[in-house]
Design an enzyme around this catalytic site. Structure first.
Site, mmCIF file in Angstrom:
data_model
loop_
_atom_site.group_PDB
_atom_site.id
_atom_site.type_symbol
_atom_site.label_atom_id
_atom_site.label_comp_id
_atom_site.label_asym_id
_atom_site.label_seq_id
_atom_site.Cartn_x
_atom_site.Cartn_y
_atom_site.Cartn_z
ATOM 1 C CE1 TYR A 1 -4.104 2.016 0.948
ATOM 2 C CE2 TYR A 1 -2.508 3.275 2.236
ATOM 3 C CZ TYR A 1 -3.759 3.156 1.665
ATOM 4 O OH TYR A 1 -4.676 4.167 1.809
ATOM 5 C CG ASP B 1 -5.313 -4.031 4.704
ATOM 6 O OD1 ASP B 1 -4.142 -4.209 5.086
ATOM 7 O OD2 ASP B 1 -5.991 -3.051 5.061
ATOM 8 C CG ASP B 2 -7.657 -1.661 1.834
ATOM 9 O OD1 ASP B 2 -8.535 -2.410 1.368
ATOM 10 O OD2 ASP B 2 -7.760 -1.101 2.933
ATOM 11 C CD GLN B 3 -1.120 -5.691 -1.309
ATOM 12 O OE1 GLN B 3 -0.152 -5.618 -2.040
ATOM 13 N NE2 GLN B 3 -1.769 -6.835 -1.096
#
Length: 682
Positions: free
Chosen positions: A307, A341-343
């Protein structure tokens, strides 16, 4: 694996309470005896709002009180062991500050062996290792301290002891007058942190009655159900946590009995993990040092390389990532989080390989815990079944795996959801998931930045699991400890006072889930605790000023617990069209009290300092007439127009006073002077 018999647990709790009730009978009789000697002492049944938060596992409240301050003198003292650890001292100071807020004077803190002959009540704080007097009391009264390292007891006895406590085995009988009898309040932890927690519980039993300070009798045997009870910040469009905010929360959270603060990886969004800023590294060091030096809270260091710049591309970069984790572990941190997460990367094998490499490398030299956030962390991801199976197949079993429940914002997660998650993991990985709580209530504060920000608490008195029937037995919340590997981490999103009060409610649930009630009483208990013992002493006190702009820019805005930012117009401002030279702002604390200085948050607008004074003079007074200067024309203020994130400016001094005045003799850089928040340093 997850079957749990509430009847069995209830039976065990009842059996545990039987000896508690028996032992507390002595205290109740002692209270009645004390009342007969001091007929002026009141008795009252405790209300729901006055009860300890977080709710203790075992507790009995007395209707009687001990008198600890009367006729302008203390009849009680706090006693610590020799060479007390910082946790014991912090607990004593928490209790001491709570009393000072009521009468403006500090209760004496003594050491075992000091003369106690002038006091009728002794509050003895410390574990059996740190306080020899508590060791004797626990042994002679056969008291049972919980085995949990954070467990503690509060127990009350009446002892006939000499004027000094150094020779505990030599007690004397002074006949019918009983002059040597002392009311002893024992606050003893299994370890030092337990003694601190016990002190925060006991402080909630303080009461002002006229010119007296009373302490309600209470018997407690308490421990947390979950090992890890954490708050994480966030620093992006959703969060607005500065490093100063994070440090403030690290100092605040121990009073709630939460035991970890996690610094979010979003603080590296701009610089990337490969090139962390000096400010970031300084913050990591400061927070980890605080954890190590105080013993009150653990520090968790989060990194999400994907991220914040991309996953490591070679062995050299893996070493660089490991070395960044070492910054916190070397400074005293005790936990790390590796997030995926979120990458963009969805490769479970490379993720688990990186997690194992980091853990195996660090565990050779450090004692720490590690949690990981997989790329799919709730059931909304289409690849969750295949990913979790491959991710956990070779994952070191000491590493926890995080989820947010069946949904991103989960209020209705069931035991069946937990079983489904575990059916997706490899059979060799047997841990239940570590729970990351994204509260839908807090989503409102994230999605709608102006939601209820004009109050220092949530106006609708919302509490965690608002609107959920916790008594239905459908969900995991009442037995949370059964459905998590080691605890809970909460994404708090905002650093406001409203969120601090909400965090107290969260701590109530995390500490003792099956006793938690999601009703207004919980909100009122949390708010009472915040207002009386946690908020800075200037909070909501009467403020005046030389002038004010117009509503809502009155002087009271600087002590309402709400930081003024772009979306929140909440500050004191001088009047328009009037010179700012020699303008002033003043607060009345209500009584003369000791202080170590003040902190000021100046006005932030569009991320820059706005309407800032050229200098500040701090004056204090006991009578609002005769003023003495403690800080003279300090230019320690933000520069107008410079980058500014509402970080507080501290002005340190040592004095006793009732009134504090900020004087702006040189005026301001702009047409007005504005103050966002003012605090007293205890």
């Amino acid at each position: 694996m997850f079957n749990h018999s509430k009847f069995t647990r209830l039976f065990i709790c009842v059996m545990l309470l039987i000896p508690l009730a028996i032992s507390s009978t002595t205290f109740n009789q002692g209270s009645v005896h004390a009342k007969s000697e001091q007929n002026s002492l009141e008795t009252s049944v405790i209300s729901e709002v006055e009860k300890i938060i977080p709710t203790p596992q075992e507790v009995q409240y007395s209707e009687s009180f001990l008198e600890i301050y009367t006729s302008n003198q203390f009849t009680a003292a706090i006693m610590l062991g020799e060479d007390s650890p910082p946790e014991d001292l912090a607990g004593a100071e928490f209790l001491q500050n709570g009393i000072e807020r009521l009468v403006g004077h500090k209760i004496p803190i003594l050491t075992v062996g000091d003369d106690i002959s002038s006091y009728t009540t002794i509050i003895s704080i410390g574990s059996v290792e740190s306080n020899s007097f508590n060791k004797e009391m626990v042994s002679s009264h056969n008291l049972s301290i919980p085995e949990n390292r954070e467990g503690y007891i509060i127990h009350n006895v009446k002892e006939n002891i000499k004027g000094k406590t150094e020779n505990l085995n030599s007690k004397e009988d002074l006949g019918a007058q009983g002059k040597a009898f002392k009311n002893i309040v024992i606050v003893a932890g299994n370890q030092n942190i337990g003694s601190y927690y016990g002190s925060t519980s006991l402080a909630q039993m303080l009461k002002k009655s006229g010119e007296k300070v009373l302490l309600r009798g209470v018997t407690v045997r308490d421990w947390p159900d979950m090992e890890m009870r954490a708050i994480k910040d966030i620093n992006n469009i959703e969060g607005f946590f500065s490093f100063d905010d994070g440090m403030d929360w690290m100092k605040f959270l121990p009073s709630t009995k939460m035991n970890m603060f996690s610094l979010c990886y979003t603080h590296l969004t701009e610089s990337g993990w490969r090139n962390p800023s000096a400010d970031y590294l300084n913050a990591v060091n400061e927070m980890a040092n605080y954890s190590r030096d105080t013993g009150l809270i653990q520090f968790q260091h989060e990194l999400n390389p994907g991220y914040t710049g991309g996953l490591p591309e070679n062995d050299e970069e893996v070493t660089q990532l490991i070395n960044l984790f070492k910054v916190s572990l070397d400074a005293g941190g005790e936990s790390i989080m590796l997030a995926f997460d979120d990458q963009g990367s969805t490769d479970p094998s490379s993720h688990s390989e990186l997690a194992n490499t980091i853990y195996n490398t660090l565990q050779e030299d450090y004692d720490f815990t590690m949690v990981t956030v997989p790329e799919p962390y709730h059931f909304g991801y289409g690849n969750i079944i295949s990913y979790l199976k491959e991710y956990t197949e070779n994952l070191n079993p000491n590493i926890d795996v995080v989820w947010t429940g069946n949904e991103l914002w989960s209020h209705f997660t069931t035991p069946e959801h937990v079983e489904t998650w575990m059916s997706y993991t490899d059979p060799s990985y047997t841990k239940p998931p570590f729970y990351w709580h994204n509260d839908p209530v807090l989503d409102l504060t994230r999605s709608f930045t102006g939601w209820q920000q004009d109050l220092y608490y949530f106006e609708d008195h919302r509490v965690p699991f608002h609107g959920v029937d916790l008594t239905s037995g459908q969900y995991i919340w009442e037995e949370m400890q059964e459905y998590t590997s080691s605890g809970v981490i909460e994404n708090i999103f905002r650093s406001t006072t409203a969120h601090q009060i909400y965090a107290i409610e969260l701590a109530d649930w995390m500490w003792n889930p099956d006793a938690y009630e999601n009703n207004e009483n919980t909100f009122l208990r949390a708010k009472r605790y915040y207002d009386t013992l946690i908020a800075n002493p200037a909070h909501l006190k009467k403020a005046t000023a030389s002038s004010e702009f117009r509503y809502p820019y009155g002087p009271e805005r600087a002590v309402d617990g709400i930081t003024s930012r772009d979306n929140v117009e909440n500050a004191w401002a001088t009047a328009s069209g009037v010179s700012t030279i020699d303008s002033w702002w003043k607060v009345d604390l209500g009584l003369v009290r000791e202080m170590k200085g003040v902190r000021v948050k100046y006005r932030e607008f569009e991320g820059k300092a706005y309407m800032v004074p050229k200098s500040v003079t701090v004056q204090v007074s006991d009578d609002n007439q005769n003023w003495r200067t403690v800080i003279e024309k300090s230019d320690h203020v933000p520069n107008e127009g410079d980058i500014y994130k509402s970080n507080p400016y501290s002005y340190e001094f040592q004095t006793n006073a009732r009134y504090i005045r900020l004087l702006f003799e040189d005026g301001g850089f702009n047409s007005l002077i504005e103050l966002s928040e003012f605090e007293v340093i205890e």
